[in-house]
Design a protein around this motif. Structure first.
Motif, PDB file in Angstrom:
ATOM      1  N   VAL A 153      56.113 114.106  27.822  1.00  0.00           N
ATOM      2  CA  VAL A 153      55.343 114.517  26.903  1.00  0.00           C
ATOM      3  C   VAL A 153      53.870 114.716  27.085  1.00  0.00           C
ATOM      4  N   ARG A 154      53.147 115.443  26.229  1.00  0.00           N
ATOM      5  CA  ARG A 154      51.757 115.619  26.633  1.00  0.00           C
ATOM      6  C   ARG A 154      50.999 115.986  25.069  1.00  0.00           C
ATOM      7  N   LEU A 155      49.719 115.806  25.293  1.00  0.00           N
ATOM      8  CA  LEU A 155      48.824 115.862  23.811  1.00  0.00           C
ATOM      9  C   LEU A 155      48.421 117.243  23.661  1.00  0.00           C
ATOM     10  N   SER A 156      48.573 117.791  24.554  1.00  0.00           N
ATOM     11  CA  SER A 156      47.939 119.268  24.508  1.00  0.00           C
ATOM     12  C   SER A 156      48.324 120.173  25.785  1.00  0.00           C
ATOM     13  N   SER A 157      48.225 121.481  25.814  1.00  0.00           N
ATOM     14  CA  SER A 157      48.979 122.278  26.934  1.00  0.00           C
ATOM     15  C   SER A 157      48.255 121.976  28.206  1.00  0.00           C
ATOM     16  N   ASN A 158      47.117 121.551  28.125  1.00  0.00           N
ATOM     17  CA  ASN A 158      46.527 121.413  29.606  1.00  0.00           C
ATOM     18  C   ASN A 158      46.521 119.804  29.893  1.00  0.00           C
ATOM     19  N   SER A 159      46.887 118.841  29.045  1.00  0.00           N
ATOM     20  CA  SER A 159      46.872 117.456  29.415  1.00  0.00           C
ATOM     21  C   SER A 159      48.021 117.248  30.469  1.00  0.00           C
ATOM     22  N   ALA A 160      47.805 115.933  30.931  1.00  0.00           N
ATOM     23  CA  ALA A 160      48.925 115.628  32.110  1.00  0.00           C
ATOM     24  C   ALA A 160      50.112 115.154  31.424  1.00  0.00           C
ATOM     25  N   LEU A 161      51.110 115.213  31.961  1.00  0.00           N
ATOM     26  CA  LEU A 161      52.484 114.919  31.634  1.00  0.00           C
ATOM     27  C   LEU A 161      52.646 113.423  31.576  1.00  0.00           C
ATOM     28  N   ARG A 162      53.273 112.703  30.542  1.00  0.00           N
ATOM     29  CA  ARG A 162      53.714 111.128  30.465  1.00  0.00           C
ATOM     30  C   ARG A 162      55.179 111.238  30.319  1.00  0.00           C
ATOM     31  N   THR A 163      55.957 110.304  30.787  1.00  0.00           N
ATOM     32  CA  THR A 163      57.222 109.926  30.620  1.00  0.00           C
ATOM     33  C   THR A 163      57.286 108.881  29.705  1.00  0.00           C
ATOM     34  N   PHE A 164      58.216 109.001  28.739  1.00  0.00           N
ATOM     35  CA  PHE A 164      58.317 108.200  27.439  1.00  0.00           C
ATOM     36  C   PHE A 164      59.927 107.971  27.724  1.00  0.00           C
ATOM     37  N   THR A 165      60.247 106.545  27.597  1.00  0.00           N
ATOM     38  CA  THR A 165      61.526 106.164  27.452  1.00  0.00           C
ATOM     39  C   THR A 165      62.008 105.636  26.155  1.00  0.00           C
ATOM     40  N   LEU A 166      62.564 106.308  25.387  1.00  0.00           N
ATOM     41  CA  LEU A 166      62.760 105.767  23.937  1.00  0.00           C
ATOM     42  C   LEU A 166      64.300 105.136  23.715  1.00  0.00           C
ATOM     43  N   ARG A 167      64.157 104.204  22.649  1.00  0.00           N
ATOM     44  CA  ARG A 167      65.425 103.203  22.940  1.00  0.00           C
ATOM     45  C   ARG A 167      65.638 103.320  21.079  1.00  0.00           C
ATOM     46  N   ARG A 168      67.088 103.401  20.771  1.00  0.00           N
ATOM     47  CA  ARG A 168      67.302 102.893  19.183  1.00  0.00           C
ATOM     48  C   ARG A 168      68.671 102.139  19.484  1.00  0.00           C
ATOM     49  N   ASN A 169      68.381 100.963  19.100  1.00  0.00           N
ATOM     50  CA  ASN A 169      69.678  99.821  18.992  1.00  0.00           C
ATOM     51  C   ASN A 169      70.436  99.886  17.766  1.00  0.00           C
ATOM     52  N   PRO A 170      71.693  99.668  18.057  1.00  0.00           N
ATOM     53  CA  PRO A 170      72.391  99.866  16.783  1.00  0.00           C
ATOM     54  C   PRO A 170      72.569  98.548  16.067  1.00  0.00           C
ATOM     55  N   PRO A 171      72.690  98.905  14.622  1.00  0.00           N
ATOM     56  CA  PRO A 171      72.773 100.388  13.805  1.00  0.00           C
ATOM     57  C   PRO A 171      71.480 100.704  13.124  1.00  0.00           C
ATOM     58  N   ALA A 172      70.439 100.361  13.908  1.00  0.00           N
ATOM     59  CA  ALA A 172      69.026 100.575  13.306  1.00  0.00           C
ATOM     60  C   ALA A 172      68.806 102.173  13.461  1.00  0.00           C
ATOM     61  N   THR A 173      67.714 102.622  12.731  1.00  0.00           N
ATOM     62  CA  THR A 173      67.251 104.149  12.686  1.00  0.00           C
ATOM     63  C   THR A 173      65.991 104.215  13.413  1.00  0.00           C
ATOM     64  N   GLN A 174      65.266 103.074  13.436  1.00  0.00           N
ATOM     65  CA  GLN A 174      64.022 103.159  14.087  1.00  0.00           C
ATOM     66  C   GLN A 174      63.990 103.264  15.698  1.00  0.00           C
ATOM     67  N   TRP A 175      63.206 103.941  16.200  1.00  0.00           N
ATOM     68  CA  TRP A 175      62.992 104.228  17.777  1.00  0.00           C
ATOM     69  C   TRP A 175      61.906 103.374  18.348  1.00  0.00           C
TER      70      TRP A 175
END
Length: 104
Positions: free
Chosen positions: A73-95
């Protein structure tokens, strides 16, 4: 809370916007919108349900598959890339944001 590169930020709730096909499009973290800038990686892991729950309700289904997305992900087209690891536990809908690292 500000994330430091390569330092875990376990269990930070985030909002994830998805495309109609179900792929992450953007992540809202700390009030900022991070646009997905590369093809995300999707996988599932198994929950050790015996450590977290003694029983499941009949018909509840899908209680052991933890869903993950790794997105660049990045905030704008010229900002540095960051890597996010997202997780969703069962049976929740929240990430949750599991970790952040610089680049890819």
């Amino acid at each position: 809370m500000t994330a430091v590169a390569n330092e875990p930020t376990l269990d930070v709730a985030v909002d994830v916007r998805f495309t109609p096909a179900g792929t992450p499009l953007a992540v809202r973290h700390e009030g900022r919108i991070w646009a997905v800038a590369a093809d995300p990686v999707h996988w599932f892991a198994r929950d050790a349900w015996w450590d977290t729950r003694s029983a499941a309700a009949v018909g509840s289904g899908g209680l052991v598959s933890i869903e993950y997305w790794r997105v660049q992900v990045r905030l704008s087209s010229n900002s540095a890339l960051r890597t996010f690891t997202l997780r969703r536990n069962p049976p929740a809908t929240q990430w949750f944001l599991e970790d952040i690292s610089d680049g890819g």
